[in-house]
Design an enzyme around this catalytic site. Structure first.
Site, mmCIF file in Angstrom:
data_model
loop_
_atom_site.group_PDB
_atom_site.id
_atom_site.type_symbol
_atom_site.label_atom_id
_atom_site.label_comp_id
_atom_site.label_asym_id
_atom_site.label_seq_id
_atom_site.Cartn_x
_atom_site.Cartn_y
_atom_site.Cartn_z
ATOM 1 N N LYS A 80 59.064 72.967 59.199
ATOM 2 C CA LYS A 80 58.665 71.742 58.486
ATOM 3 C C LYS A 80 59.058 71.858 57.016
ATOM 4 C CE LYS A 80 54.647 68.687 57.793
ATOM 5 N NZ LYS A 80 53.206 68.510 58.047
ATOM 6 N N SER A 155 51.787 64.294 60.464
ATOM 7 C CA SER A 155 52.949 64.273 59.601
ATOM 8 C C SER A 155 54.085 65.194 60.060
ATOM 9 C CB SER A 155 52.530 64.666 58.181
ATOM 10 O OG SER A 155 51.991 65.980 58.169
ATOM 11 N N SER A 179 47.892 66.936 61.801
ATOM 12 C CA SER A 179 49.354 66.799 61.783
ATOM 13 C C SER A 179 50.140 67.791 62.631
ATOM 14 C CB SER A 179 49.861 66.875 60.353
ATOM 15 O OG SER A 179 49.653 65.645 59.727
HETATM 16 N N1 GLN Z 1 47.137 61.694 59.180
HETATM 17 C C1 GLN Z 1 46.307 62.438 58.283
HETATM 18 C C2 GLN Z 1 46.639 62.022 56.874
HETATM 19 O O1 GLN Z 1 47.403 61.140 56.713
HETATM 20 C C3 GLN Z 1 46.499 63.911 58.475
HETATM 21 C C4 GLN Z 1 47.774 64.367 57.940
HETATM 22 C C5 GLN Z 1 47.941 65.861 58.048
HETATM 23 O O2 GLN Z 1 47.273 66.506 58.850
HETATM 24 N N2 GLN Z 1 48.792 66.389 57.208
HETATM 25 O O3 GLN Z 1 46.156 62.559 55.941
#
Ligand code: GLN
Length: 496
Positions: A80, A155, A179
C-alpha cells in the site's frame, strides 16, 4: 512449469526453495500479469519492476548458496502506497505528496526485505487512507476484479484488488477503521488487522495514530498468517509498539480447530441496513461453526451502536493534527512559490491544490471537534464512547473467546454510487469500527456470494494480543467451505 499466478504463497515459497522455479521467474510472471490486467483494475500506482527483479535475484542467490530461507522468501507482494520504501515514490494517494521519494524504509518494509519477500510496487488507496472505496485517490479509482464497475473497498482497495486479480499472492494494507477487512470482504480474499501496536507504525504515513495499523492480505488464511508473522513484533522506533511476543498465528491458522471455542454473535451488528444475502451467508457460517463443535452464544454490545459517531470524531481530530505537517516546505508539492507570495500564502495555495475534498472535510471537522468550547462536547464525548466500547468487549470476553459479525453490511457498491454521500460511505465500516476503537485483532474471511453474486465476508474479532484466535476461526471456516466449493471463493470469480 507450475501455474505461478494462481499458486498460494506457501506453494510458491516451496517451489523456490526446492529449485523447481526461480524467484526471478515467479516475479516476472507477476509483472507480466500486472501488465496484462492492471490497465483495467488500476490496483497499482507504481510498479517497481527493476527493484523487484533485483530482490528476486538476491533470493535465487541465497537458494543457490544453500542459505537458510524464511518461509516467504521469493514470494511477490503489493505494498500500500502509505508505507515508505527508500527511493520509491510514496504518495498516500494524495497530490500533496506527488514526487516525494522517501529516504528511508518503514519497519514493515525492512522486515519484508529481511524475509526475502519481493515488493512488486505500490498500490492505490483513498487519499491518506480516508475512505471505504478507493474513489478518494487523487490518481483515480481502483476497480473490483469481480465486477469492474464496482468498488474494491477502501482505503486499501489497491492492495485487495491486486491479490484478488492474481497480480500478487500477498499484499500489505492498513486498517484505521476497517480498511483491510472491508476491502478483503468485498474482493473475496482474506485480510487481517493485527492487534494495535503489534505491527510497527514507523514509516507509515499517519492518518489517525491511535487507530492506524498495518496488516496482511492473501488468498488463504495460512498465507495471511505467514505474512502477519513476518511483519509483526516489537520495534523500539514506534513508542506504541507492544513488547510481548507475537502469538502463533501460523499454528492457529493451520490447526483450524474450533471444537472447544465459545463464539459470540454480536446482536447489534445485524438487522436494518444489512443486505439479505449478506445476512444469509453469515447465518450459514454460524451454523457451519456450530457444526464443527463451537458453542454459539448470542451477545449484546450496546455501545457498538455509537462506534460510527465516535470514530468520525476521533479519526478526523487526529488527522487534523497529523496532516499539519504537509506545509509545502518539507514534502512533495509546492504551488505558486513565485517569490511574491508569503510563506503562509504558498502553504494555503499548496494545501488547497494538494488535498482532496474528503481530506479537507476531515481536517475541518477535526479542527472544530478539538477547538476550545467544543472539545468536551465532541472529542471528549467520543473518547468516553471509546471507553464504553472497550468495556463491551471486555464484558464479552467473560463469556466468549471471539466475537463474529458480517464484515460489511452490503456487497460492493457501484463506483460513483456513494461519493457524494459521505454518511452512506462511512456506513461501509459499521461492523469494523468497534474493534478498531478497542484495539484488538480482527480478520475477514470469504463466506460466499450475496444477492448480487458478489463476495461476502465474515469478521472474527478477538481480545488484545489473541490474534491466534481469529486465525483459528477463519481457518476453520475456510477449510469447511473449501470442501463445499472445491476450492476458494475466488475460483468462482469471472476471469479477467
Ligand atoms: N473508511 C474509514 C475512514 O474513512 C476507515 C478507513 C481506514 O481504515 N483507513 O476513515
Amino acid at each position: 512449469m507450475p501455474d505461478l499466478i494462481h499458486a498460494t504463497a506457501v506453494e510458491l515459497a516451496a517451489q523456490i526453495a526446492n529449485k523447481r522455479v526461480s524467484a526471478v521467474e515467479v516475479t516476472q510472471a507477476h509483472l507480466d500479469r500486472i501488465a496484462e490486467v492492471d490497465g483495467r483494475v488500476h490496483a497499482f500506482l507504481y510498479v517497481d519492476g527493476d527493484g523487484a527483479l533485483e530482490q528476486a535475484r538476491a533470493v535465487d542467490h541465497a537458494v543457490a548458496s544453500g542459505q537458510a530461507l524464511s518461509p516467504l522468501a521469493g514470494v511477490p507482494l503489493a505494498l500500500k502506497d502509505v508505507l515508505t520504501q527508500t527511493g520509491v515514490p510514496t504518495t498516500a494517494g494524495s497530490k500533496i505528496l506527488e514526487g516525494w521519494r522517501p529516504p528511508y524504509d518503514a519497519t514493515v518494509v525492512e522486515r519484508l526485505r529481511d524475509a526475502g519477500v519481493v515488493i512488486l510496487g505500490k498500490t492505490n488507496m483513498d487519499e491518506f487512507a480516508m475512505g471505504s472505496s478507493t474513489e478518494n485517490s487523487a490518481y483515480g479509482p481502483t476497480h473490483n476484479p469481480w465486477d469492474l464497475d464496482r468498488i474494491p473497498g477502501g482505503s486499501s482497495g489497491g492492495s485487495a484488488a491486486a491479490v484478488s486479480a492474481y497480480e500478487a499472492p500477498l499484499a500489505i494494507g492498513t486498517d484505521t477503521g476497517g480498511s483491510i477487512r472491508q476491502p478483503a470482504a468485498v474482493t473475496g480474499i482474506v485480510g487481517a488487522k493485527p492487534t494495535y501496536g503489534a505491527v510497527s507504525r514507523y514509516g507509515l504515513v499517519a492518518f489517525s495514530s491511535s487507530l492506524d495499523q498495518a496488516g496482511p492480505f492473501a488468498r488463504t488464511v495460512v498465507d495471511t498468517a505467514l505474512l502477519h508473522a513476518v511483519i509483526a513484533g516489537h520495534d523500539p522506533r514506534d513508542s506504541t509498539s507492544i513488547k510481548e511476543s507475537v502469538p502463533d498465528v501460523v499454528g492457529a491458522a493451520m490447526s483450524a480447530d474450533v471444537s472447544k471455542m465459545r463464539i459470540g454473535v454480536v446482536r447489534e451488528l445485524s438487522g436494518e441496513g444489512y443486505q439479505p444475502g449478506v445476512q444469509a451467508r453469515f447465518d450459514e457460517a454460524v451454523e457451519l461453526l456450530r457444526g464443527q463443535g463451537a458453542e454459539i452464544i448470542d451477545i449484546s454490545c450496546p455501545s457498538f451502536t455509537y462506534a460510527l459517531g465516535a470514530y468520525y470524531l476521533i479519526a478526523p481530530s487526529e488527522c487534523s493534527s497529523n496532516l499539519a505537517r504537509f506545509d509545502a516546505m518539507r514534502f512533495g508539492l509546492r504551488t505558486d512559490d513565485n517569490g511574491e507570495l508569503s510563506a503562509e500564502d504558498v502553504m494555503r495555495h499548496t494545501r488547497a491544490a494538494g488535498f482532496g475534498p474528503e481530506v479537507k472535510r476531515r481536517i475541518i471537522l477535526g479542527t472544530y471537534a478539538l477547538s476550545s468550547g467544543y472539545y468536551d462536547a465532541y472529542y471528549g464525548q467520543a473518547q468516553k464512547v471509546r471507553t464504553l466500547i472497550t468495556r463491551d468487549f471486555d464484558a464479552a470476553w467473560a463469556s466468549v473467546d471471539v466475537l463474529i459479525s458480517p464484515t460489511t453490511p452490503t456487497e460492493p457498491f457501484r463506483i460513483g454510487e456513494r461519493v457524494n454521500d459521505p454518511v452512506a460511505m462511512y456506513k461501509a465500516d459499521l461492523c469494523t469500527l468497534p474493534s478498531s476503537l478497542y484495539g484488538g485483532p480482527a480478520i475477514s474471511v470469504p463466506i460466499g456470494l450475496g444477492d448480487e453474486n458478489l463476495p461476502v465476508g465474515l469478521q472474527v474479532m478477538a481480545p488484545v494480543m489473541a490474534d491466534d484466535q481469529v486465525y483459528r476461526v477463519a481457518g476453520a471456516v475456510e477449510e469447511a467451505l473449501a470442501q463445499q466449493w472445491g476450492g476458494l471463493l475466488l475460483d468462482q470469480a469471472v476471469a479477467l
